[in-house]
Design a protein around this motif. Sequence first.
Motif, mmCIF file in Angstrom:
data_model
loop_
_atom_site.group_PDB
_atom_site.id
_atom_site.type_symbol
_atom_site.label_atom_id
_atom_site.label_comp_id
_atom_site.label_asym_id
_atom_site.label_seq_id
_atom_site.Cartn_x
_atom_site.Cartn_y
_atom_site.Cartn_z
ATOM 1 N N ALA A 128 0.680 -1.186 0.188
ATOM 2 C CA ALA A 128 0.171 0.159 -0.092
ATOM 3 C C ALA A 128 0.922 1.186 -0.092
ATOM 4 O O ALA A 128 0.690 2.311 -0.690
ATOM 5 N N ALA A 129 2.313 1.432 0.961
ATOM 6 C CA ALA A 129 2.733 2.407 0.840
ATOM 7 C C ALA A 129 3.477 2.670 -0.725
ATOM 8 O O ALA A 129 3.447 3.851 -1.091
ATOM 9 N N ALA A 130 3.842 1.701 -1.101
ATOM 10 C CA ALA A 130 4.483 1.850 -2.473
ATOM 11 C C ALA A 130 3.376 2.096 -3.632
ATOM 12 O O ALA A 130 3.798 2.943 -4.671
ATOM 13 N N GLN A 131 2.080 1.923 -3.371
ATOM 14 C CA GLN A 131 1.247 2.463 -4.343
ATOM 15 C C GLN A 131 0.782 3.512 -4.059
ATOM 16 O O GLN A 131 0.146 4.362 -4.912
ATOM 17 N N ARG A 132 1.105 4.132 -3.031
ATOM 18 C CA ARG A 132 0.932 5.614 -2.471
ATOM 19 C C ARG A 132 -0.748 5.928 -2.591
ATOM 20 O O ARG A 132 -1.134 6.871 -3.242
ATOM 21 N N ILE A 133 -1.368 4.905 -2.119
ATOM 22 C CA ILE A 133 -2.897 5.206 -2.183
ATOM 23 C C ILE A 133 -3.154 6.362 -1.341
ATOM 24 O O ILE A 133 -4.026 7.021 -1.487
ATOM 25 N N THR A 134 -2.515 6.925 -0.237
ATOM 26 C CA THR A 134 -2.722 8.079 0.516
ATOM 27 C C THR A 134 -1.303 8.141 1.362
ATOM 28 O O THR A 134 -0.684 7.244 1.847
ATOM 29 N N ASP A 135 -1.074 9.553 1.746
ATOM 30 C CA ASP A 135 -0.193 9.929 2.631
ATOM 31 C C ASP A 135 -0.677 10.260 4.040
ATOM 32 O O ASP A 135 0.071 10.682 4.730
ATOM 33 N N GLY A 136 -2.004 9.921 4.081
ATOM 34 C CA GLY A 136 -2.558 10.288 5.360
ATOM 35 C C GLY A 136 -2.654 9.192 6.369
ATOM 36 O O GLY A 136 -1.713 8.318 6.173
ATOM 37 N N PRO A 137 -3.322 8.995 7.155
ATOM 38 C CA PRO A 137 -3.177 8.033 8.660
ATOM 39 C C PRO A 137 -3.729 6.786 8.031
ATOM 40 O O PRO A 137 -4.454 6.485 6.983
ATOM 41 N N VAL A 138 -3.152 5.524 8.941
ATOM 42 C CA VAL A 138 -3.442 4.214 8.358
ATOM 43 C C VAL A 138 -4.019 3.541 9.568
ATOM 44 O O VAL A 138 -3.528 3.549 10.883
ATOM 45 N N VAL A 139 -5.133 2.920 9.347
ATOM 46 C CA VAL A 139 -6.113 2.359 10.594
ATOM 47 C C VAL A 139 -5.980 0.802 10.208
ATOM 48 O O VAL A 139 -6.366 0.507 9.036
ATOM 49 N N LEU A 140 -5.954 0.106 11.293
ATOM 50 C CA LEU A 140 -6.006 -1.090 11.160
ATOM 51 C C LEU A 140 -7.251 -1.397 11.758
ATOM 52 O O LEU A 140 -7.763 -1.155 12.706
ATOM 53 N N TRP A 141 -8.270 -2.250 10.741
ATOM 54 C CA TRP A 141 -9.409 -2.704 11.466
ATOM 55 C C TRP A 141 -9.423 -4.277 11.553
ATOM 56 O O TRP A 141 -9.059 -5.003 10.418
ATOM 57 N N GLY A 142 -9.790 -4.826 12.614
ATOM 58 C CA GLY A 142 -9.885 -6.436 12.625
ATOM 59 C C GLY A 142 -11.003 -6.914 13.535
ATOM 60 O O GLY A 142 -11.428 -6.320 14.199
ATOM 61 N N ALA A 143 -11.405 -8.221 12.914
ATOM 62 C CA ALA A 143 -12.579 -8.860 13.987
ATOM 63 C C ALA A 143 -12.159 -10.254 14.389
ATOM 64 O O ALA A 143 -11.496 -10.908 13.730
ATOM 65 N N SER A 144 -12.391 -10.421 15.710
ATOM 66 C CA SER A 144 -12.422 -11.743 16.011
ATOM 67 C C SER A 144 -11.049 -12.341 16.226
ATOM 68 O O SER A 144 -10.361 -11.645 16.984
ATOM 69 N N GLN A 145 -10.548 -13.154 15.600
ATOM 70 C CA GLN A 145 -9.253 -13.813 15.545
ATOM 71 C C GLN A 145 -8.295 -12.822 14.998
ATOM 72 O O GLN A 145 -7.168 -12.991 15.649
ATOM 73 N N ALA A 146 -8.719 -11.710 14.352
ATOM 74 C CA ALA A 146 -7.769 -10.476 14.302
ATOM 75 C C ALA A 146 -7.243 -9.943 15.504
ATOM 76 O O ALA A 146 -6.165 -9.252 15.656
#
Length: 324
Positions: A128-146
């Motif tokens: 994602a960093a190499a693709q430069r999708i955004t220079d903004g915040p990166v949030v991890l979202w995860g459920a259950s086993q995550a």
Amino acid sequence: MRVKKRRGIVALLLVVAVALALAGAAAVGWDFRHHEEHREIPVAAGTLDAVLARPEAEPRGLVVVVHGDGPVDATHDGLYRPWFEAAADAGFATLSWSKPGVGGSSGNWLDQSMEDRAQEVGAVLDWAAAQRITDGPVVLWGASQAGWVLPRVAATRPEVTAVVAVSPAVNWLRQGRFNLLATGGDVAVSDRTRELLAQGADHARYVAESGDPDPMAADRWGFVLRNFRSDATADLEAMAGRHLPVLLDLGEHDENVDVDETERTYRRILGADVTVRRYDAAHSMARTGVEDSDVLGVLTAVFRPRHLLADGVLDDYREFLRAR
């Protein structure tokens, strides 16, 4: 150790319902305020089949999705789309991928340890960093086993700026016992299975000696054998040093995870960094009526997908992202 699921009948009914209602569903319920792009993410084991859900404008941040247990595809059969939309409303893109061996993704998710899963998330973050999708915040979202993956990644990846944890457990064995008691499982079989895990028994011995009338398949047994000692405590303590904002979503009717233990642990370790929200919801954050009825669940998923989740879940998620 195994989460109670009803995937077979739900998946079948969902396919039938979608096939019958395809033309009308887009107009009635599936007019989401985001658009999706297919992406392929190269990883050590091959390729991950991914979806990038984008807001209409350039994204100001990125949510990276970490699945729970089971053979989950990038959109969780469409059930993640309300989450994608809420993130898009807050200006965030969402990146999610089918687990290894699901859809077009290489490999087999049952061959993974929690450390393997964390490394996979790290590879996605690098991409994602190499693709430069955004220079903004990166949030991890995860459920259950995550819950055994999120803190491990967040503790070591400086680009992660916040975490959303949905129904995470703390300890694998305690989670399994809680689920067993909540659903009326056989304690004697569970105790013997735990003994066999502790002894590192192979699958043939497990089948022969556990007394389980519905034994796990060999690859599932291998997965549990690799992961049954998982405990999030040390990784949460490591993550705490970064003082990341954490949104912890818990359901009052969760039969899979002891939400009281989870809340106590997160509050004790993360302190003021964690915001806890408890909902009139099941483990999946679904409304209890939807969770309890296959037919109602399918109809809601097709025609009113935003109403699958309990009141407040998406609003709180949207506001959490807007504050980043």
